[in-house]
Write an enzyme that holds these catalytic residues in place. Structure first.
Site, PDB file in Angstrom:
ATOM      1  CB  CYS A 115       6.754  -2.055  -5.370  1.00 28.56           C
ATOM      2  SG  CYS A 115       6.116  -1.281  -6.866  1.00 28.56           S
ATOM      3  CG  HIS A 231      10.256  -4.792  -7.827  1.00 28.91           C
ATOM      4  ND1 HIS A 231       9.512  -5.465  -6.891  1.00 28.91           N
ATOM      5  CD2 HIS A 231       9.439  -3.820  -8.328  1.00 28.91           C
ATOM      6  CE1 HIS A 231       8.294  -4.909  -6.836  1.00 28.91           C
ATOM      7  NE2 HIS A 231       8.242  -3.929  -7.692  1.00 28.91           N
TER       8      HIS A 231
HETATM    9  N1  GLN Z   1       0.368  -2.395  -8.326  1.00 20.39           N
HETATM   10  C1  GLN Z   1       1.180  -1.311  -7.909  1.00 20.39           C
HETATM   11  C2  GLN Z   1       1.506  -0.351  -9.036  1.00 20.39           C
HETATM   12  O1  GLN Z   1       1.348  -0.648 -10.112  1.00 20.39           O
HETATM   13  C3  GLN Z   1       2.479  -1.889  -7.315  1.00 20.39           C
HETATM   14  C4  GLN Z   1       3.285  -2.590  -8.363  1.00 20.39           C
HETATM   15  C5  GLN Z   1       4.411  -3.434  -7.753  1.00 20.39           C
HETATM   16  O2  GLN Z   1       4.421  -3.816  -6.587  1.00 20.39           O
HETATM   17  N2  GLN Z   1       5.386  -3.774  -8.576  1.00 20.39           N
HETATM   18  O3  GLN Z   1       1.954   0.697  -8.794  1.00 20.39           O
END
Ligand code: GLN
Length: 283
Positions: A115, A231
């Protein structure tokens, strides 16, 4: 619930072609870049190595880490984060570090980037309030968060994988050999990622949003570096992916072929199938 004495499992170390193999796994920004259980990926890699008598050294590469530490790693992992943490990390990632990481990626050092980390490997991430967070420009992709008024891409996800998991089939117990074509996980991101020509999607979304909720692509593959929005953490519910990373790292460090011994993954498989079932996909 697995009890301690169930470990170690089925120890017939088929990595015996290498005397006491060892892997150094570099964990980039463990405090800042780890959300939705991402640290579980490190535990999963560690355990699946230990159960096969592969020694593991986890190198914590946190704020201000020294470049030389990075260069010593046989595999890399970096988890996700909120926009705020991504900004802090982008300031800490000096030119030297970016150069060293790019060299390792180009050299085929296996790495998993989840992510926010995946977004960071691209050209830039435009965050929820429109700030451009400069990326490392290692992967041919960019990410834009359309802002607070747009829904985040959240939920369970399953994608058909483009990775040649068949290469690790010997390490998969027979009953599960047919169900290693997909990966399951949980996504929660505002950013929408668009791939350029030099990267291949990690998979095709069967259920869920993936890179942008538009083109059915999920994640990215570039040499032995893998970006994903999954995740969960991703690896415990997809042990075939964990084994693929371990095999790549061992073969990069020692001479191929190296086959990993099968482990009793019945619980991991049940978890994998439970998510697929919840999404109405039979695996
Ligand atoms: N902050 C980034 C987004 O919102 C990544 C989010 C994350 O790593 N879960 O896309």
């Amino acid at each position: 619930m697995k009890t301690k004495n169930q470990e170690p499992r089925t120890k017939n170390n088929s990595t015996s072609s290498v005397l006491s193999p060892k892997l150094v796994i570099g964990w980039l920004y463990p405090e800042l870049m780890s959300t939705y259980g991402d640290r579980g990926n490190i535990i999963c890699l560690q355990k699946r190595c230990q159960w096969r008598d592969i020694r593991v050294d986890i190198k914590l590469l946190d704020l201000g880490f020294d470049n030389k530490q990075l260069a010593k790693c046989d595999m890399l992992f970096m988890g996700g984060a909120q926009d705020q943490q991504q900004k802090i990390v982008s300031h800490d990632f000096s030119k030297e570090k970016a150069k060293e990481l790019k060299k390792m990626v180009e050299d085929g050092i296996p790495g998993l980037y989840i992510c926010g980390a995946y977004q960071f490997l691209g050209r830039y991430y435009k965050d929820a309030d429109g700030t451009i967070i400069k990326g490392l420009g290692i992967l041919d992709l960019y990410t834009e968060n359309p802002g607070e008024n747009y829904k985040r891409l959240i939920g369970d996800i399953i994608a058909k994988s483009n990775l040649p998991f068949s290469r690790i089939v010997v390490s998969v117990p027979i009953p599960y050999r047919n169900s290693i074509d997909d990966v399951v996980g949980f996504e929660n991101h505002g950013g929408r990622t668009y791939l350029g020509k030099n990267v291949k999607p990690l998979g095709t979304v069967l259920k869920g949003f993936g890179n942008n909720g538009e083109d059915q692509t999920e994640g990215a593959i570039y040499k032995n570096s893998f970006g994903s929005y999954l995740h969960g953490p991703i690896l415990p519910k997809n042990p075939h992916f964990a084994d693929y990373l371990i095999k790549l790292a061992l073969e990069k460090k020692y001479s191929p072929p190296i086959d990993l011994s099968p482990l009793d993954d019945s619980l991991e498989r049940q978890a994998h199938e439970a998510i697929a079932k919840r999404l109405g996909i039979s695996v």
